[in-house]
Motif scaffolding. Structure first.
Motif, PDB file in Angstrom:
ATOM      1  N   GLN A   4      80.765  24.133  46.021  1.00 25.33           N
ATOM      2  CA  GLN A   4      81.204  22.968  44.868  1.00 25.33           C
ATOM      3  C   GLN A   4      81.852  23.620  43.694  1.00 25.33           C
ATOM      4  N   ARG A   5      82.870  23.411  43.356  1.00 21.50           N
ATOM      5  CA  ARG A   5      83.208  23.720  42.568  1.00 21.50           C
ATOM      6  C   ARG A   5      83.527  23.144  40.971  1.00 21.50           C
ATOM      7  N   ASP A   6      82.818  24.119  40.186  1.00 26.24           N
ATOM      8  CA  ASP A   6      82.404  23.176  38.499  1.00 26.24           C
ATOM      9  C   ASP A   6      81.587  21.703  39.600  1.00 26.24           C
ATOM     10  N   PRO A   7      80.606  21.748  40.081  1.00 28.75           N
ATOM     11  CA  PRO A   7      79.736  20.160  40.522  1.00 28.75           C
ATOM     12  C   PRO A   7      80.217  19.743  39.071  1.00 28.75           C
ATOM     13  N   ALA A   8      79.622  17.991  39.705  1.00 28.91           N
ATOM     14  CA  ALA A   8      79.633  16.767  38.312  1.00 28.91           C
ATOM     15  C   ALA A   8      77.948  17.212  38.342  1.00 28.91           C
ATOM     16  N   ALA A   9      77.610  16.790  36.787  1.00 26.54           N
ATOM     17  CA  ALA A   9      76.180  16.796  36.764  1.00 26.54           C
ATOM     18  C   ALA A   9      74.984  16.182  37.195  1.00 26.54           C
TER      19      ALA A   9
END
Length: 317
Positions: free
Chosen positions: A120-125
């Protein structure tokens, strides 16, 4: 001490294996001491597999440090698909630092599930790693690109660490490097010397005509590895000192890897040509960071000349 790390636009593409091999850099059109009255110079900022042939543009908040230590924005920045072009007029006599500064990049979360690698790139919070998955990497990149140019003469005021992120700081002025004469750089992490850092040296290739004698370097078919990759499989040296890798490897020049000493210093001795120095390091991120680990990367472009190119009579005062 509080370190100010910029969160700028940083173009790091890791979607495919081919792009992972790209390494970012910033380099001037010439490394020679500039003697013209106009004092104009351009720089390319790009990501590439072949130095210094631009492929994918890098966008960052570049700054120029004047010989007196003051920092200014470049006069003009133009972004294309393959490169970001920086134009600037040099006013003060001496050596300048051109740098992206320590810039935060993407967060990557890599895990294995049922024998399959996922990321995951810049995974959601609110992203949750699937049950049974093993996290193999969770880090945020902090990268820095540096190069130096000089106008009419050289000076050493800018040869010091900013204290932000990972830095390759020259001890010897990089615009005065001569063939097979030793020079030193120092590796810093947040302003402190970093012992045991792995520094790689890569020779420019693809028949680039250098300003040192217009000698051509044949295309290097070996892939460069990204700042976010683990440095491995490169030649090493216990003494952190070596000749030009092309001396031993012929036309297909090898990459060399060295280790900084207890003071963070690496001593080099290179043949004529243009080079990219690169260092990577991972460390725990501070509490509250976007990822538990920071993946630092830093590059420095420079040129080694066959003989002293600075002659007072050649400078147009």
């Amino acid at each position: 001490m509080k370190h100010l790390i910029k969160t700028g636009i940083w173009l790091v593409l890791l979607a495919t294996a081919n792009v992972q091999a790209h390494t970012p850099y910033v380099a001037p059109t010439t490394f020679e001491v500039i003697g013209s009255k106009r004092g104009l110079i351009s720089f390319d900022a790009s990501m590439t597999e072949t130095f210094f042939v631009p492929d994918v543009a890098v966008k960052a908040d570049f700054q120029i440090t004047n010989p007196d230590g003051t920092k200014v924005a470049p006069n003009e920045i133009v972004a294309t698909k393959t490169r970001t072009v920086i134009d600037h007029k040099l006013e003060q006599e001496g050596t300048y630092l051109v740098s992206s500064g320590a810039t935060k990049g993407a967060v990557f979360l890599v895990y294995e599930l049922n024998g399959e690698r996922k990321w995951q790139r810049d995974p959601a919070a609110d992203f949750v790693v699937p049950e049974g998955a093993k996290v193999t990497r969770h880090s945020q990149s902090i990268n820095r690109l540096d190069t130096y140019v000089s106008y009419k003469t050289t000076s050493d005021t800018v040869l010091k660490a900013d204290g932000e992120g990972l830095e390759i700081t020259p001890i010897t002025n990089p615009n005065t490097l001569l063939k097979k004469e030793p020079f030193k750089v120092k590796i810093h992490l947040n302003g402190e010397p970093l012992a045991g850092a792995e520094l790689s040296v890569k020779v420019a290739s693809t028949n680039v005509k250098t300003t040192a004698g217009n000698k051509k370097h044949k295309e290097n078919k070996e892939e460069s590895e990204g700042l976010l990759a683990t440095i491995s499989g490169w030649f090493s040296s216990d003494e952190a000192e070596a000749e030009n890798p092309a001396d031993k490897a012929g036309d297909n020049a090898k990459k060399l890897k060295f280790t900084s000493n207890e003071k963070g210093v690496v001593k080099l001795k290179l043949n004529t040509g243009r080079y990219l120095l690169k260092v990577s390091h991972s460390a725990d991120a501070p509490e509250g960071a976007a990822a538990p680990t920071y993946s630092y990367g830093s590059t420095l472009s420079l040129e080694v000349f066959a003989k002293n190119r600075v002659k007072p009579e050649d400078l147009d005062h």
